[in-house]
Design an enzyme around this catalytic site. Structure first.
Site, PDB file in Angstrom:
ATOM      1  N   GLY A   1       0.712  -1.252   0.031  1.00 59.11           N
ATOM      2  CA  GLY A   1      -0.114   0.019   0.099  1.00 59.11           C
ATOM      3  C   GLY A   1       0.654   1.282   0.034  1.00 59.11           C
ATOM      4  O   GLY A   1       1.745   1.328   0.692  1.00 59.11           O
TER       5      GLY A   1
ATOM      6  N   ARG B   1      19.401  10.762  -3.743  1.00 61.81           N
ATOM      7  CA  ARG B   1      20.363  11.625  -3.466  1.00 61.81           C
ATOM      8  C   ARG B   1      21.407  11.006  -2.688  1.00 61.81           C
ATOM      9  O   ARG B   1      22.536  11.442  -2.615  1.00 61.81           O
ATOM     10  CB  ARG B   1      19.806  12.843  -3.108  1.00 61.81           C
ATOM     11  CG  ARG B   1      18.512  13.381  -4.052  1.00 61.81           C
ATOM     12  CD  ARG B   1      18.769  14.801  -4.359  1.00 61.81           C
ATOM     13  NE  ARG B   1      18.187  15.201  -5.723  1.00 61.81           N
ATOM     14  CZ  ARG B   1      17.342  16.426  -5.801  1.00 61.81           C
ATOM     15  NH1 ARG B   1      17.067  16.975  -4.870  1.00 61.81           N
ATOM     16  NH2 ARG B   1      16.931  16.509  -6.821  1.00 61.81           N
TER      17      ARG B   1
ATOM     18  N   ASP C   1      -0.127   2.374   8.525  1.00 59.40           N
ATOM     19  CA  ASP C   1      -0.876   1.579   9.728  1.00 59.40           C
ATOM     20  C   ASP C   1       0.044   1.900  10.862  1.00 59.40           C
ATOM     21  O   ASP C   1      -0.323   1.530  11.813  1.00 59.40           O
ATOM     22  CB  ASP C   1      -0.777   0.254   9.338  1.00 59.40           C
ATOM     23  CG  ASP C   1      -1.930  -0.156   8.172  1.00 59.40           C
ATOM     24  OD1 ASP C   1      -2.746   0.888   8.142  1.00 59.40           O
ATOM     25  OD2 ASP C   1      -1.907  -1.200   7.708  1.00 59.40           O
TER      26      ASP C   1
ATOM     27  N   GLN D   1      -7.406   7.846   2.829  1.00 60.51           N
ATOM     28  CA  GLN D   1      -6.203   8.108   4.045  1.00 60.51           C
ATOM     29  C   GLN D   1      -4.765   8.009   3.434  1.00 60.51           C
ATOM     30  O   GLN D   1      -3.833   8.315   4.184  1.00 60.51           O
ATOM     31  CB  GLN D   1      -6.398   7.193   4.884  1.00 60.51           C
ATOM     32  CG  GLN D   1      -7.932   7.420   5.803  1.00 60.51           C
ATOM     33  CD  GLN D   1      -8.410   6.186   6.462  1.00 60.51           C
ATOM     34  OE1 GLN D   1      -8.083   5.864   7.713  1.00 60.51           O
ATOM     35  NE2 GLN D   1      -9.282   5.454   5.917  1.00 60.51           N
TER      36      GLN D   1
ATOM     37  N   GLU E   1     -10.813  -0.703  10.673  1.00 64.30           N
ATOM     38  CA  GLU E   1     -11.331  -1.587   9.804  1.00 64.30           C
ATOM     39  C   GLU E   1     -11.266  -3.157  10.282  1.00 64.30           C
ATOM     40  O   GLU E   1     -12.022  -3.971   9.910  1.00 64.30           O
ATOM     41  CB  GLU E   1     -10.938  -1.425   8.381  1.00 64.30           C
ATOM     42  CG  GLU E   1      -9.336  -1.732   8.093  1.00 64.30           C
ATOM     43  CD  GLU E   1      -8.855  -1.609   6.719  1.00 64.30           C
ATOM     44  OE1 GLU E   1      -9.529  -1.881   5.817  1.00 64.30           O
ATOM     45  OE2 GLU E   1      -7.572  -1.372   6.683  1.00 64.30           O
TER      46      GLU E   1
ATOM     47  N   GLY F   1       4.330  -6.767   4.186  1.00 70.86           N
ATOM     48  CA  GLY F   1       4.359  -7.425   2.888  1.00 70.86           C
ATOM     49  C   GLY F   1       5.614  -7.490   2.300  1.00 70.86           C
ATOM     50  O   GLY F   1       6.196  -8.457   1.755  1.00 70.86           O
TER      51      GLY F   1
ATOM     52  N   MET G   1      -8.606   3.163   8.496  1.00 69.80           N
ATOM     53  CA  MET G   1      -8.019   1.986   7.747  1.00 69.80           C
ATOM     54  C   MET G   1      -7.126   1.320   8.991  1.00 69.80           C
ATOM     55  O   MET G   1      -6.980   2.034  10.051  1.00 69.80           O
ATOM     56  CB  MET G   1      -6.977   2.267   6.714  1.00 69.80           C
ATOM     57  CG  MET G   1      -7.610   2.182   5.745  1.00 69.80           C
ATOM     58  SD  MET G   1      -6.425   2.720   4.034  1.00 69.80           S
ATOM     59  CE  MET G   1      -7.368   1.851   2.595  1.00 69.80           C
ATOM     60  N   GLY G   2      -6.702   0.119   8.794  1.00 65.92           N
ATOM     61  CA  GLY G   2      -5.942  -0.396   9.958  1.00 65.92           C
ATOM     62  C   GLY G   2      -6.829  -2.022   9.954  1.00 65.92           C
ATOM     63  O   GLY G   2      -7.378  -2.225  10.692  1.00 65.92           O
TER      64      GLY G   2
ATOM     65  N   SER H   1     -25.534  14.136  19.566  1.00 60.87           N
ATOM     66  CA  SER H   1     -24.817  13.389  18.692  1.00 60.87           C
ATOM     67  C   SER H   1     -23.634  12.904  18.985  1.00 60.87           C
ATOM     68  O   SER H   1     -23.329  12.994  20.083  1.00 60.87           O
ATOM     69  CB  SER H   1     -24.700  14.705  17.475  1.00 60.87           C
ATOM     70  OG  SER H   1     -23.617  15.388  17.936  1.00 60.87           O
TER      71      SER H   1
HETATM   72  O1  F6P Z   1      -1.480  -1.442   4.712  1.00 60.40           O
HETATM   73  C1  F6P Z   1      -1.818  -0.242   4.365  1.00 60.40           C
HETATM   74  C2  F6P Z   1      -3.466  -0.457   4.142  1.00 60.40           C
HETATM   75  O2  F6P Z   1      -4.121   0.793   3.942  1.00 60.40           O
HETATM   76  C3  F6P Z   1      -4.360  -0.970   5.147  1.00 60.40           C
HETATM   77  O3  F6P Z   1      -4.328  -0.199   6.254  1.00 60.40           O
HETATM   78  C4  F6P Z   1      -5.647  -1.395   4.518  1.00 60.40           C
HETATM   79  O4  F6P Z   1      -6.255  -2.449   5.125  1.00 60.40           O
HETATM   80  C5  F6P Z   1      -4.832  -2.011   3.113  1.00 60.40           C
HETATM   81  O5  F6P Z   1      -3.963  -1.477   2.909  1.00 60.40           O
HETATM   82  C6  F6P Z   1      -5.760  -1.786   1.983  1.00 60.40           C
HETATM   83  O6  F6P Z   1      -5.056  -2.387   0.829  1.00 60.40           O
HETATM   84  P1  F6P Z   1      -5.416  -2.194  -0.706  1.00 60.40           P
HETATM   85  O7  F6P Z   1      -5.312  -0.510  -1.185  1.00 60.40           O
HETATM   86  O8  F6P Z   1      -4.775  -3.226  -1.553  1.00 60.40           O
HETATM   87  O9  F6P Z   1      -7.246  -2.189  -0.777  1.00 60.40           O
END
Ligand code: F6P
Length: 327
Positions: A15, A29, A132, A259, A227, A108, A174-175, A220
C-alpha cells in the site's frame, strides 16, 4: 569476501503511503552522495520480476518531496510470494548489476525482502512506509502522520453535520490489524468511543457508553472504528447497535483510500528523508536484512523478521485517556 556494492536498487511496494516519494528522493540523492549508482525498480516486486528498471539521477527526483503516492508505482505481487518468483527477480537483479536494495513498504514488503535476502544473499535494507504504523522497531512509519491529519480533517467535518442533524456516526478508518490510526484520531477528534483490533469489542459496553451520553444530553456522537475490529467493521457494528438501541439516528462513513493520498506532512517528509539517508549509510556500512527505524529520535536497526513479527505496542494509557475524556 563480500561483493563490492556499486549499484543500489530502490523500490516501493504494498500500500502506498504519503512520504514515499520523499523517501525515494532521499535514497537516490544519498546514493549519489556516497558514490553509488542508483536504479529505480518500477511497480514493486512485480517490476523486479519483469526487469522494469530505470536509471536514476538527481533530477529524476526533483520536485517530488511534496507529492503523495509514489513515482516508482507500487503493487502487491502474488508471484513474488513463490520461490520461483523470487528466483526470477534475483536473475533480473543480477542481469542489471543491482548489488543491493532499499525496500520501502510495510509487512508484506519486508516479508518478501527477508526471503530474497536469505535465499539469494542480496543485501536488503527496509524503510518502513505504511500508514498503519504497525511495524516494530520504529516509533513512526512513513505516511502515518499524514494519514492521521487526513482523518481528523474529515472527522471534524462529519462532526459538524452529525451535530446539526443530531446523528450518531460510525466512522471506519484503515488498519487491518492495527488500531493506531483509530486510537489517535479518536482522541484528537473527541470520539465518544474507539474500537480497535487490539481490544475485544463489546456491543453491550458500547451501548452503555452511548446511553450514558444520551442521558447527559449528548444529542450526536462519533464512534471511530478500525477496519480490522473484531466486531466486523463500521457497517456491521452500526447494524448491531441499531438492533438493540434506537435513541440515535445513525449513519456510517468509511473513509477508505483517501487516507493513503495527499501531500505528506512536514513530519513525514523529514522522517522519510532521514530514513532514506540512513538506509544508504547502513548498506555502505555492511548491514543487510534489517529495517531502519527511528526510536526516541535515534536511528535503530531491527532485523526484518523481527520488524514484521512483533507488532508495535499499543499505548494502553491512551485508551484510558480516550475513555476519561469522552465522558
Ligand atoms: O497497509 C495499508 C493499508 O492501507 C491498510 O490499512 C488497508 O487495510 C490496506 O492497505 C488496503 O489495501 P488495498 O489498497 O490493497 O485495498
Amino acid at each position: 569476501m563480500e561483493k563490492e556494492i556499486k549499484r543500489i536498487g530502490v523500490f516501493t511496494s504494498g500500500g502506498d503511503a504519503p512520504g514515499m516519494n520523499a523517501g525515494v528522493r532521499s535514497v537516490v540523492r544519498s546514493c549519489i552522495y556516497f558514490g553509488y549508482e542508483v536504479v529505480g525498480i518500477m511497480n514493486g516486486y512485480h517490476g523486479m520480476i519483469e526487469g522494469d528498471f530505470i536509471k536514476m539521477d538527481s533530477s529524476s527526483v526533483s520536485n517530488i518531496i511534496q507529492r503523495g503516492g509514489t513515482i516508482l508505482k507500487t503493487a502487491r505481487s502474488k508471484e513474488f510470494m513463490t520461490e520461483e518468483g523470487r528466483e526470477k527477480a534475483y536473475k533480473q537483479l543480477q542481469k542489471a548489476g543491482i548489488d543491493a536494495l532499499v525496500a520501502i513498504g510495510g509487512n508484506g514488503t519486508f516479508t518478501g525482502a527477508d526471503k530474497l535476502s536469505k535465499e539469494h544473499q542480496v543485501p536488503v535494507v527496509g524503510m518502513p512506509g505504511t500508514i498503519d504504523n504497525d511495524l516494530f522497531g520504529t516509533d513512526f512509519t512513513i505516511g502515518y502522520d499524514t494519514a492521521l491529519n487526513t482523518v481528523i480533517e474529515a472527522v471534524d467535518k462529519i462532526r459538524d453535520t452529525a451535530s446539526s442533524h443530531n446523528r450518531l456516526f460510525f466512522i471506519e478508518v484503515m488498519g487491518r490489524d492495527a488500531g493506531f490510526i483509530a486510537l489517535n484520531t479518536g482522541i484528537a477528534c473527541g470520539a465518544e468511543d474507539i474500537l480497535i483490533p487490539e481490544e475485544t469489542t463489546s456491543i453491550d459496553d458500547l451501548i452503555k457508553i452511548l446511553d450514558r451520553g444520551f442521558r447527559q444530553n449528548k444529542n450526536s456522537g462519533i464512534i471511530i472504528v478500525a477496519e480490522g475490529d473484531d466486531s466486523g467493521g463500521a457497517i456491521n457494528i452500526a447494524k448491531k447497535v441499531n438492533e438493540l438501541y434506537d435513541h440515535y439516528e445513525t449513519r456510517v462513513t468509511i473513509l477508505g483510500h483517501i487516507q493513503r493520498g495527499g501531500s505528506p506532512t512536514c513530519a513525514d517528509r523529514v522522517l522519510a528523508s532521514r530514513m532514506g539517508y540512513e538506509s544508504v549509510k547502513a548498506i555502505k556500512n555492511g548491514y543487510k536484512g534489517i529495517m531502519v527505524g527511528i526510536v526516541d529520535d535515534q536511528v535503530a536497526y531491527t532485523p526484518l523478521s523481527k520488524a514484521i513479527k512483533h507488532h508495535n505496542i499499543m499505548n494502553k494509557d491512551l485508551m484510558e485517556i480516550a475513555r476519561v475524556l469522552s465522558l
